[in-house]
Design a protein around this motif. Structure first.
Motif, PDB file in Angstrom:
ATOM      1  N   MET A 209     -11.947 -10.580   0.449  1.00 24.46           N
ATOM      2  CA  MET A 209     -10.800 -10.175  -0.344  1.00 24.46           C
ATOM      3  C   MET A 209     -11.083  -8.873  -1.103  1.00 24.46           C
ATOM      4  SD  MET A 209      -7.774 -11.054  -1.152  1.00 24.46           S
ATOM      5  CE  MET A 209      -6.548 -11.075  -2.392  1.00 24.46           C
ATOM      6  N   GLU A 210     -12.309  -8.739  -1.569  1.00 23.87           N
ATOM      7  CA  GLU A 210     -12.666  -7.541  -2.327  1.00 23.87           C
ATOM      8  C   GLU A 210     -12.618  -6.293  -1.451  1.00 23.87           C
ATOM      9  OE1 GLU A 210     -16.380  -6.118  -5.054  1.00 23.87           O
ATOM     10  OE2 GLU A 210     -15.855  -8.250  -5.049  1.00 23.87           O
ATOM     11  N   LEU A 211     -13.012  -6.435  -0.196  1.00 26.32           N
ATOM     12  CA  LEU A 211     -12.954  -5.307   0.733  1.00 26.32           C
ATOM     13  C   LEU A 211     -11.506  -4.876   0.976  1.00 26.32           C
ATOM     14  CD1 LEU A 211     -14.518  -3.404   2.600  1.00 26.32           C
ATOM     15  CD2 LEU A 211     -14.253  -5.128   4.391  1.00 26.32           C
ATOM     16  N   ALA A 212     -10.611  -5.842   1.062  1.00 25.84           N
ATOM     17  CA  ALA A 212      -9.190  -5.532   1.258  1.00 25.84           C
ATOM     18  C   ALA A 212      -8.626  -4.771   0.060  1.00 25.84           C
ATOM     19  CB  ALA A 212      -8.399  -6.805   1.503  1.00 25.84           C
ATOM     20  N   ILE A 213      -9.058  -5.138  -1.136  1.00 22.92           N
ATOM     21  CA  ILE A 213      -8.582  -4.459  -2.343  1.00 22.92           C
ATOM     22  C   ILE A 213      -9.095  -3.012  -2.370  1.00 22.92           C
ATOM     23  CG2 ILE A 213      -8.801  -4.398  -4.858  1.00 22.92           C
ATOM     24  CD1 ILE A 213      -8.557  -7.434  -4.832  1.00 22.92           C
ATOM     25  N   TYR A 214     -10.347  -2.805  -1.991  1.00 21.06           N
ATOM     26  CA  TYR A 214     -10.885  -1.437  -1.937  1.00 21.06           C
ATOM     27  C   TYR A 214     -10.139  -0.595  -0.891  1.00 21.06           C
ATOM     28  CZ  TYR A 214     -14.816  -2.756  -4.906  1.00 21.06           C
ATOM     29  OH  TYR A 214     -15.585  -3.181  -5.957  1.00 21.06           O
ATOM     30  N   ALA A 215      -9.870  -1.205   0.268  1.00 22.80           N
ATOM     31  CA  ALA A 215      -9.133  -0.491   1.314  1.00 22.80           C
ATOM     32  C   ALA A 215      -7.720  -0.148   0.830  1.00 22.80           C
ATOM     33  CB  ALA A 215      -9.067  -1.341   2.578  1.00 22.80           C
ATOM     34  N   LEU A 216      -7.100  -1.066   0.115  1.00 32.57           N
ATOM     35  CA  LEU A 216      -5.774  -0.813  -0.441  1.00 32.57           C
ATOM     36  C   LEU A 216      -5.811   0.317  -1.463  1.00 32.57           C
ATOM     37  CD1 LEU A 216      -2.830  -1.741  -0.446  1.00 32.57           C
ATOM     38  CD2 LEU A 216      -3.442  -3.426  -2.170  1.00 32.57           C
ATOM     39  N   ASP A 217      -6.831   0.339  -2.313  1.00 31.98           N
ATOM     40  CA  ASP A 217      -6.977   1.423  -3.289  1.00 31.98           C
ATOM     41  C   ASP A 217      -7.121   2.785  -2.609  1.00 31.98           C
ATOM     42  OD1 ASP A 217      -6.780  -0.336  -5.389  1.00 31.98           O
ATOM     43  OD2 ASP A 217      -8.946  -0.463  -5.733  1.00 31.98           O
ATOM     44  N   VAL A 218      -7.925   2.837  -1.557  1.00 37.96           N
ATOM     45  CA  VAL A 218      -8.124   4.092  -0.828  1.00 37.96           C
ATOM     46  C   VAL A 218      -6.816   4.523  -0.167  1.00 37.96           C
ATOM     47  CG1 VAL A 218      -9.284   5.119   1.171  1.00 37.96           C
ATOM     48  CG2 VAL A 218     -10.585   3.788  -0.490  1.00 37.96           C
ATOM     49  N   THR A 219      -6.074   3.580   0.374  1.00 36.24           N
ATOM     50  CA  THR A 219      -4.799   3.898   1.011  1.00 36.24           C
ATOM     51  C   THR A 219      -3.794   4.439   0.000  1.00 36.24           C
ATOM     52  OG1 THR A 219      -5.223   2.094   2.566  1.00 36.24           O
ATOM     53  CG2 THR A 219      -3.008   2.985   2.537  1.00 36.24           C
ATOM     54  N   ILE A 220      -3.780   3.894  -1.202  1.00 37.61           N
ATOM     55  CA  ILE A 220      -2.889   4.382  -2.259  1.00 37.61           C
ATOM     56  C   ILE A 220      -3.231   5.833  -2.595  1.00 37.61           C
ATOM     57  CG2 ILE A 220      -2.274   4.135  -4.701  1.00 37.61           C
ATOM     58  CD1 ILE A 220      -2.664   1.090  -4.292  1.00 37.61           C
ATOM     59  N   VAL A 221      -4.513   6.120  -2.740  1.00 36.04           N
ATOM     60  CA  VAL A 221      -4.942   7.478  -3.064  1.00 36.04           C
ATOM     61  C   VAL A 221      -4.567   8.440  -1.934  1.00 36.04           C
ATOM     62  CG1 VAL A 221      -6.955   8.943  -3.453  1.00 36.04           C
ATOM     63  CG2 VAL A 221      -6.762   6.748  -4.637  1.00 36.04           C
ATOM     64  N   VAL A 222      -4.770   8.042  -0.693  1.00 35.01           N
ATOM     65  CA  VAL A 222      -4.433   8.896   0.448  1.00 35.01           C
ATOM     66  C   VAL A 222      -2.929   9.176   0.485  1.00 35.01           C
ATOM     67  CG1 VAL A 222      -4.317   8.949   2.985  1.00 35.01           C
ATOM     68  CG2 VAL A 222      -6.424   8.257   1.841  1.00 35.01           C
ATOM     69  N   ALA A 223      -2.099   8.165   0.255  1.00 33.01           N
ATOM     70  CA  ALA A 223      -0.647   8.360   0.259  1.00 33.01           C
ATOM     71  C   ALA A 223      -0.220   9.299  -0.868  1.00 33.01           C
ATOM     72  CB  ALA A 223       0.068   7.019   0.137  1.00 33.01           C
ATOM     73  N   ALA A 224      -0.827   9.167  -2.042  1.00 32.64           N
ATOM     74  CA  ALA A 224      -0.487  10.047  -3.161  1.00 32.64           C
ATOM     75  C   ALA A 224      -0.904  11.497  -2.874  1.00 32.64           C
ATOM     76  CB  ALA A 224      -1.142   9.544  -4.436  1.00 32.64           C
ATOM     77  N   VAL A 225      -2.069  11.676  -2.274  1.00 36.04           N
ATOM     78  CA  VAL A 225      -2.536  13.026  -1.938  1.00 36.04           C
ATOM     79  C   VAL A 225      -1.636  13.648  -0.861  1.00 36.04           C
ATOM     80  CG1 VAL A 225      -4.426  14.306  -0.853  1.00 36.04           C
ATOM     81  CG2 VAL A 225      -4.910  12.674  -2.671  1.00 36.04           C
ATOM     82  N   LEU A 226      -1.234  12.861   0.137  1.00 40.38           N
ATOM     83  CA  LEU A 226      -0.312  13.363   1.160  1.00 40.38           C
ATOM     84  C   LEU A 226       1.008  13.787   0.546  1.00 40.38           C
ATOM     85  CD1 LEU A 226      -0.727  11.011   4.250  1.00 40.38           C
ATOM     86  CD2 LEU A 226      -1.039  13.478   4.171  1.00 40.38           C
ATOM     87  N   SER A 227       1.496  12.992  -0.384  1.00 35.30           N
ATOM     88  CA  SER A 227       2.748  13.327  -1.058  1.00 35.30           C
ATOM     89  C   SER A 227       2.627  14.656  -1.794  1.00 35.30           C
ATOM     90  CB  SER A 227       3.109  12.214  -2.044  1.00 35.30           C
ATOM     91  OG  SER A 227       4.197  12.586  -2.835  1.00 35.30           O
ATOM     92  N   ALA A 228       1.558  14.825  -2.536  1.00 33.77           N
ATOM     93  CA  ALA A 228       1.343  16.081  -3.263  1.00 33.77           C
ATOM     94  C   ALA A 228       1.224  17.255  -2.295  1.00 33.77           C
ATOM     95  CB  ALA A 228       0.088  15.977  -4.133  1.00 33.77           C
ATOM     96  N   TRP A 229       0.539  17.058  -1.182  1.00 34.71           N
ATOM     97  CA  TRP A 229       0.367  18.132  -0.197  1.00 34.71           C
ATOM     98  C   TRP A 229       1.710  18.539   0.403  1.00 34.71           C
ATOM     99  CZ3 TRP A 229      -2.707  21.798   1.155  1.00 34.71           C
ATOM    100  CH2 TRP A 229      -2.571  22.402   2.388  1.00 34.71           C
ATOM    101  N   PHE A 230       2.538  17.548   0.753  1.00 31.68           N
ATOM    102  CA  PHE A 230       3.846  17.875   1.323  1.00 31.68           C
ATOM    103  C   PHE A 230       4.716  18.623   0.321  1.00 31.68           C
ATOM    104  CE2 PHE A 230       3.351  14.117   4.364  1.00 31.68           C
ATOM    105  CZ  PHE A 230       2.951  14.933   5.398  1.00 31.68           C
ATOM    106  N   TRP A 231       4.666  18.231  -0.955  1.00 24.30           N
ATOM    107  CA  TRP A 231       5.486  18.923  -1.939  1.00 24.30           C
ATOM    108  C   TRP A 231       4.966  20.340  -2.215  1.00 24.30           C
ATOM    109  CZ3 TRP A 231       6.786  13.696  -4.157  1.00 24.30           C
ATOM    110  CH2 TRP A 231       8.150  13.442  -4.017  1.00 24.30           C
ATOM    111  N   LEU A 232       3.663  20.510  -2.146  1.00 26.63           N
ATOM    112  CA  LEU A 232       3.129  21.868  -2.279  1.00 26.63           C
ATOM    113  C   LEU A 232       3.563  22.744  -1.111  1.00 26.63           C
ATOM    114  CD1 LEU A 232      -0.500  21.326  -3.601  1.00 26.63           C
ATOM    115  CD2 LEU A 232       1.350  22.567  -4.716  1.00 26.63           C
ATOM    116  N   GLN A 233       3.568  22.188   0.085  1.00 25.74           N
ATOM    117  CA  GLN A 233       4.036  22.942   1.240  1.00 25.74           C
ATOM    118  C   GLN A 233       5.523  23.264   1.124  1.00 25.74           C
ATOM    119  OE1 GLN A 233       2.916  20.567   4.644  1.00 25.74           O
ATOM    120  NE2 GLN A 233       1.295  22.015   5.151  1.00 25.74           N
ATOM    121  N   ALA A 234       6.300  22.318   0.619  1.00 29.99           N
ATOM    122  CA  ALA A 234       7.744  22.539   0.472  1.00 29.99           C
ATOM    123  C   ALA A 234       8.014  23.642  -0.551  1.00 29.99           C
ATOM    124  CB  ALA A 234       8.437  21.250   0.058  1.00 29.99           C
TER     125      ALA A 234
END
Length: 83
Positions: free
Chosen positions: A1-26
């Protein structure tokens, strides 16, 4: 379960960084202004329409990435509330 939570945390960070990157490009490069003393021709109109379409697509991608990050963040909080 702990591994799933870490993977979820990393996925949240990746999605937030992608969002920021797309808005910077826009935000991107500023468009050349058309002076009132110039003739406004089809090439100017095409350039403006293309820039607006690209910005719209990038803004849509950024909004989707933000929504994914928010949903994953909510899931992460819900997992913390489980006994």
């Amino acid at each position: 379960m702990e591994l799933a939570i870490y993977a979820l945390d990393v996925t949240i960070v990746v999605a937030a960084v992608l969002s920021a990157w797309f808005w910077l490009q826009a935000a991107g490069k500023p468009q050349r202004r058309v002076s009132k003393f110039e003739d406004f021709n089809h090439a100017d109109l095409n350039r403006l329409v293309t820039a607006l379409n690209r910005a719209r697509i990038l803004n849509a991608r950024a909004a989707l990435a933000t929504a994914i990050a928010a949903l994953l963040g909510g899931l992460r909080i819900a997992l913390d509330l489980l006994p």
